[in-house]
Design a protein around this motif. Structure first.
Motif, PDB file in Angstrom:
ATOM      1  N   MET A 246      28.076  45.944  37.707  1.00 47.01           N
ATOM      2  CA  MET A 246      27.625  47.007  36.788  1.00 47.01           C
ATOM      3  C   MET A 246      26.176  46.788  36.362  1.00 47.01           C
ATOM      4  N   LEU A 247      25.814  45.524  36.114  1.00 47.35           N
ATOM      5  CA  LEU A 247      24.427  45.207  35.750  1.00 47.35           C
ATOM      6  C   LEU A 247      23.486  45.552  36.906  1.00 47.35           C
ATOM      7  N   ALA A 248      23.925  45.233  38.120  1.00 46.97           N
ATOM      8  CA  ALA A 248      23.116  45.554  39.309  1.00 46.97           C
ATOM      9  C   ALA A 248      22.945  47.070  39.446  1.00 46.97           C
ATOM     10  N   GLU A 249      24.007  47.818  39.121  1.00 48.78           N
ATOM     11  CA  GLU A 249      23.933  49.293  39.181  1.00 48.78           C
ATOM     12  C   GLU A 249      22.890  49.836  38.198  1.00 48.78           C
ATOM     13  N   GLU A 250      22.669  49.084  37.114  1.00 50.32           N
ATOM     14  CA  GLU A 250      21.666  49.501  36.121  1.00 50.32           C
ATOM     15  C   GLU A 250      20.253  49.075  36.541  1.00 50.32           C
ATOM     16  N   GLY A 251      20.146  48.516  37.770  1.00 48.86           N
ATOM     17  CA  GLY A 251      18.835  48.141  38.287  1.00 48.86           C
ATOM     18  C   GLY A 251      18.380  46.753  37.859  1.00 48.86           C
ATOM     19  N   VAL A 252      19.315  45.946  37.352  1.00 50.59           N
ATOM     20  CA  VAL A 252      18.951  44.588  36.937  1.00 50.59           C
ATOM     21  C   VAL A 252      19.222  43.628  38.105  1.00 50.59           C
ATOM     22  N   PRO A 253      18.195  42.884  38.583  1.00 49.43           N
ATOM     23  CA  PRO A 253      18.433  41.929  39.664  1.00 49.43           C
ATOM     24  C   PRO A 253      19.396  40.826  39.212  1.00 49.43           C
ATOM     25  N   VAL A 254      20.395  40.530  40.047  1.00 53.52           N
ATOM     26  CA  VAL A 254      21.417  39.529  39.702  1.00 53.52           C
ATOM     27  C   VAL A 254      21.383  38.396  40.723  1.00 53.52           C
TER      28      VAL A 254
ATOM     29  N   ARG B  87      19.925  48.400  27.711  1.00 55.86           N
ATOM     30  CA  ARG B  87      18.947  49.230  26.986  1.00 55.86           C
ATOM     31  C   ARG B  87      18.274  48.406  25.879  1.00 55.86           C
ATOM     32  N   GLU B  88      19.103  47.699  25.124  1.00 55.11           N
ATOM     33  CA  GLU B  88      18.599  46.882  24.006  1.00 55.11           C
ATOM     34  C   GLU B  88      17.620  45.801  24.498  1.00 55.11           C
ATOM     35  N   LEU B  89      17.981  45.112  25.573  1.00 48.73           N
ATOM     36  CA  LEU B  89      17.134  44.023  26.082  1.00 48.73           C
ATOM     37  C   LEU B  89      15.848  44.552  26.701  1.00 48.73           C
ATOM     38  N   ARG B  90      15.940  45.708  27.355  1.00 45.94           N
ATOM     39  CA  ARG B  90      14.716  46.290  27.937  1.00 45.94           C
ATOM     40  C   ARG B  90      13.754  46.698  26.824  1.00 45.94           C
ATOM     41  N   GLU B  91      14.311  47.202  25.725  1.00 45.69           N
ATOM     42  CA  GLU B  91      13.472  47.555  24.563  1.00 45.69           C
ATOM     43  C   GLU B  91      12.787  46.298  24.024  1.00 45.69           C
ATOM     44  N   GLN B  92      13.555  45.228  23.927  1.00 47.38           N
ATOM     45  CA  GLN B  92      13.000  43.952  23.429  1.00 47.38           C
ATOM     46  C   GLN B  92      11.875  43.464  24.337  1.00 47.38           C
ATOM     47  N   ALA B  93      12.108  43.531  25.653  1.00 44.33           N
ATOM     48  CA  ALA B  93      11.103  43.078  26.624  1.00 44.33           C
ATOM     49  C   ALA B  93       9.826  43.903  26.482  1.00 44.33           C
ATOM     50  N   LYS B  94      10.018  45.214  26.275  1.00 44.66           N
ATOM     51  CA  LYS B  94       8.871  46.116  26.140  1.00 44.66           C
ATOM     52  C   LYS B  94       8.058  45.771  24.890  1.00 44.66           C
ATOM     53  N   ARG B  95       8.799  45.514  23.780  1.00 45.92           N
ATOM     54  CA  ARG B  95       8.108  45.165  22.526  1.00 45.92           C
ATOM     55  C   ARG B  95       7.337  43.861  22.673  1.00 45.92           C
ATOM     56  N   THR B  96       7.933  42.880  23.347  1.00 45.56           N
ATOM     57  CA  THR B  96       7.294  41.577  23.545  1.00 45.56           C
ATOM     58  C   THR B  96       6.030  41.740  24.377  1.00 45.56           C
TER      59      THR B  96
ATOM     60  N   MET C  23       9.598  38.308  30.859  1.00 41.46           N
ATOM     61  CA  MET C  23      10.865  38.619  31.542  1.00 41.46           C
ATOM     62  C   MET C  23      12.015  37.928  30.803  1.00 41.46           C
ATOM     63  N   ILE C  24      13.019  38.706  30.441  1.00 44.81           N
ATOM     64  CA  ILE C  24      14.187  38.135  29.759  1.00 44.81           C
ATOM     65  C   ILE C  24      15.201  37.684  30.812  1.00 44.81           C
ATOM     66  N   VAL C  25      15.625  36.432  30.679  1.00 49.28           N
ATOM     67  CA  VAL C  25      16.637  35.891  31.605  1.00 49.28           C
ATOM     68  C   VAL C  25      17.973  35.876  30.879  1.00 49.28           C
ATOM     69  N   LEU C  26      18.906  36.631  31.429  1.00 50.34           N
ATOM     70  CA  LEU C  26      20.217  36.819  30.814  1.00 50.34           C
ATOM     71  C   LEU C  26      21.248  36.021  31.600  1.00 50.34           C
ATOM     72  N   GLY C  27      21.976  35.142  30.919  1.00 50.50           N
ATOM     73  CA  GLY C  27      23.040  34.395  31.580  1.00 50.50           C
ATOM     74  C   GLY C  27      24.344  35.171  31.460  1.00 50.50           C
ATOM     75  N   LEU C  28      25.074  35.286  32.558  1.00 45.18           N
ATOM     76  CA  LEU C  28      26.361  35.990  32.557  1.00 45.18           C
ATOM     77  C   LEU C  28      27.447  34.994  32.912  1.00 45.18           C
TER      78      LEU C  28
ATOM     79  N   LEU D  57       7.450  40.181  40.906  1.00 39.81           N
ATOM     80  CA  LEU D  57       7.685  41.621  41.091  1.00 39.81           C
ATOM     81  C   LEU D  57       7.536  42.398  39.780  1.00 39.81           C
ATOM     82  N   GLY D  58       7.347  41.653  38.678  1.00 37.25           N
ATOM     83  CA  GLY D  58       7.145  42.316  37.385  1.00 37.25           C
ATOM     84  C   GLY D  58       8.416  42.804  36.717  1.00 37.25           C
ATOM     85  N   GLN D  59       9.562  42.194  37.042  1.00 35.32           N
ATOM     86  CA  GLN D  59      10.830  42.604  36.404  1.00 35.32           C
ATOM     87  C   GLN D  59      10.816  42.248  34.921  1.00 35.32           C
TER      88      GLN D  59
END
Length: 201
Positions: free
Chosen positions: A20-28, A189-198, A1-6, A101-103
């Motif tokens: 906007m991040l929450a609208e993309e389905g990212v828990p904040v 999109r970029e971070l989800r791709e990274q998470a998937k690759r990891t 799981m990638i933890v992004l600081g805003l 939850l597997g985020q």
């Protein structure tokens, strides 16, 4: 799981970006909201010891508190020593829950991220920014905001140029919502791709 600081200085559009991040389905996890909740629960008793006159109806009155701190800026440290550990406990519970939850991606919205050394607790940092003129106009349009209050807040924050230099991503919020939203989508999109690759590695 990638933890992004805003993060971002006052008036830069951080709350809008978090939405906007929450609208993309990212828990904040919103540190401001957490503090708000704490001021009605665990933080009340310790804050009452430090500022007995800021408790109204069993909760911390934030306006009275900020008026008090404006008169006693030295007490910021003592207040932070009460609030920060409580915020960290809530933050940890949030991260544990999202991991269960597997985020693949979550956001910690931390207003004073660099100021409190929180960059060490996240994998990447987004800084929201805009021109100083836009920032100033936004902040001074807020109810009850004065030039003096604005300068006091800025003095406690790391300079915007420094935040931008330390960020992994910078979102410019000075060109309208659609432009900001497009930047948010690209990063997610970029971070989800990274998470998937990891995960597949």
């Amino acid at each position: 799981m990638i933890v992004l600081g805003l993060t971002g200085s006052i008036g830069m559009g951080k709350s809008t970006t978090a939405a906007m991040l929450a609208e993309e389905g990212v828990p904040v996890n919103d540190a401001d909201q957490v503090v708000h909740d704490l001021y009605r629960s665990e933080a009340v008793a310790p804050v009452a010891e430090l500022f007995p006159d800021v408790i109204v109806g069993g909760a911390v009155d934030r306006q009275l508190l900020s008026a008090n701190l404006a008169k006693n800026p030295a007490k910021f440290r003592e207040l932070e020593a009460i609030v920060h550990p409580l915020v960290r406990t809530r933050e940890k519970a949030f991260l544990d829950r999202q991991r269960d939850l597997g985020q693949d991606l979550v956001v910690l919205d931390i207003p004073l991220l660099f100021e409190t050394g929180a960059q060490d607790r996240v994998d990447r940092v987004i800084v929201v920014s805009c021109d100083p003129e836009v920032q100033r106009a936004r902040v001074l349009a807020r109810p009850g905001m004065t030039e003096e209050k604005f300068q006091l807040i800025l003095a406690r924050q790391v300079a915007d140029s420094e935040k931008r230099a330390k960020a992994d991503y910078v979102i410019d919020t000075g060109h309208g919502l659609d432009t900001a939203r497009a930047q948010v989508r690209t990063i997610v999109r970029e971070l989800r791709e990274q998470a998937k690759r990891t995960n597949h590695a």
